[in-house]
Design an enzyme around this catalytic site. Structure first.
Site, PDB file in Angstrom:
ATOM      1  CB  SER A 193       2.093   0.481   1.908  1.00 36.00           C
ATOM      2  OG  SER A 193       1.601  -0.630   1.698  1.00 36.00           O
ATOM      3  CE1 TYR A 201       0.685  -0.277   7.101  1.00 34.26           C
ATOM      4  CE2 TYR A 201       0.003  -0.970   4.883  1.00 34.26           C
ATOM      5  CZ  TYR A 201       0.946  -0.711   5.942  1.00 34.26           C
ATOM      6  OH  TYR A 201       2.320  -0.611   5.683  1.00 34.26           O
TER       7      TYR A 201
END
Length: 251
Positions: A142, A156
């Site tokens: 990501s 995250y």
């Protein structure tokens, strides 16, 4: 040689789009899921209806035994795993002062340890050191790993930073053994994971204003990038991070 692609988290989002595109390019596809049974079977049915070969198999990326069984069942049904996409992931927005150990353990169990164990199983099968014929792996990371994530996504982002670091190290280890390993770093993409928040017009406007291309991505765009990294066209690319994020962030 037949191409067998195992996709974790393949029932929805980027994983499902990758499965469908891969099937059109001659891959046999094993679609892993944890709870989306109906969605996984729908992806398989769509592929088979178009003449492809696919299967769905449940496995929890937080359970080592499930991961081992997933590889074994894929091999039994489709032959040696030649390509792997680690797309399964867990995300939950939470501030640092709201962390608890159980939540952090879940983040890392799924996003990092499960991914690493999948890579272990793939290496044991693909590596020429172990009698394999090589292969290619894409870890879905990501853009959060590059800036610590948007507000509330630090945990995250930390897992995705770990994925990127692991990808680089793993790629160097197995490069002489015929395995390429790369990371795709999507930005904000319209998927099952994000569509709830993106339906909020004000939120979507603020997100798109932070992206140089002024729009969110689509899952088919991520799938195309993944298939490129898996393909022979990327034969001299390993240990790379490919940003698929519309230019990143405007800060």
């Amino acid at each position: 040689m037949s191409k067998t692609l195992l996709i974790t988290g393949g029932a929805s989002g980027i994983g499902a789009a990758t499965a469908r595109l891969a099937a059109t390019r001659g891959y046999q596809v094993a679609i892993n899921y944890r709870s989306r049974d109906a969605q996984a079977k729908k992806v398989v049915a769509d592929i088979i209806a178009k003449g492809g070969k696919a299967m769905a198999l449940p496995a929890d990326m937080a359970r080592e035994a499930d991961i081992v069984r997933m590889f074994q069942e894929t091999e039994k049904a489709l032959g040696p795993v030649t390509h792997l996409v680690n797309s399964a992931g867990f995300s939950q927005r939470t501030r640092v002062d709201e962390y608890d150990a159980a939540l952090l353990e879940k983040f890392f169990a799924v996003n990092v340890i499960g991914l690493m164990l999948c890579c272990r199983e793939a290496a044991r099968r693909m590596s020429t050191k172990h009698g394999g014929k090589g292969g290619a792996i894409v870890n879905v990371s990501s853009m959060a790993s590059t800036i610590g994530g948007r507000i509330g996504s630090s945990a995250y982002a930390a897992t995705k930073g770990a994925v990127d670091s692991f990808t680089k190290g793993f790629a160097r280890e197995v490069a002489p053994e015929g395995i390429r390993v790369n990371s795709l770093r999507p930005g904000m993409v319209m998927s099952e994971m994000t569509e709830g928040r993106l339906k909020d017009a004000a939120f979507r406007t603020s997100i798109e204003a932070s992206i140089p291309m002024r729009r969110v991505g689509e899952v088919h765009e991520m799938a195309g990038a993944i298939l490129y990294l898996l393909s022979d066209e990327a034969s001299f690319i390993t240990g790379a991070m490919l940003d698929a994020a519309g230019g990143g962030y405007i800060i």
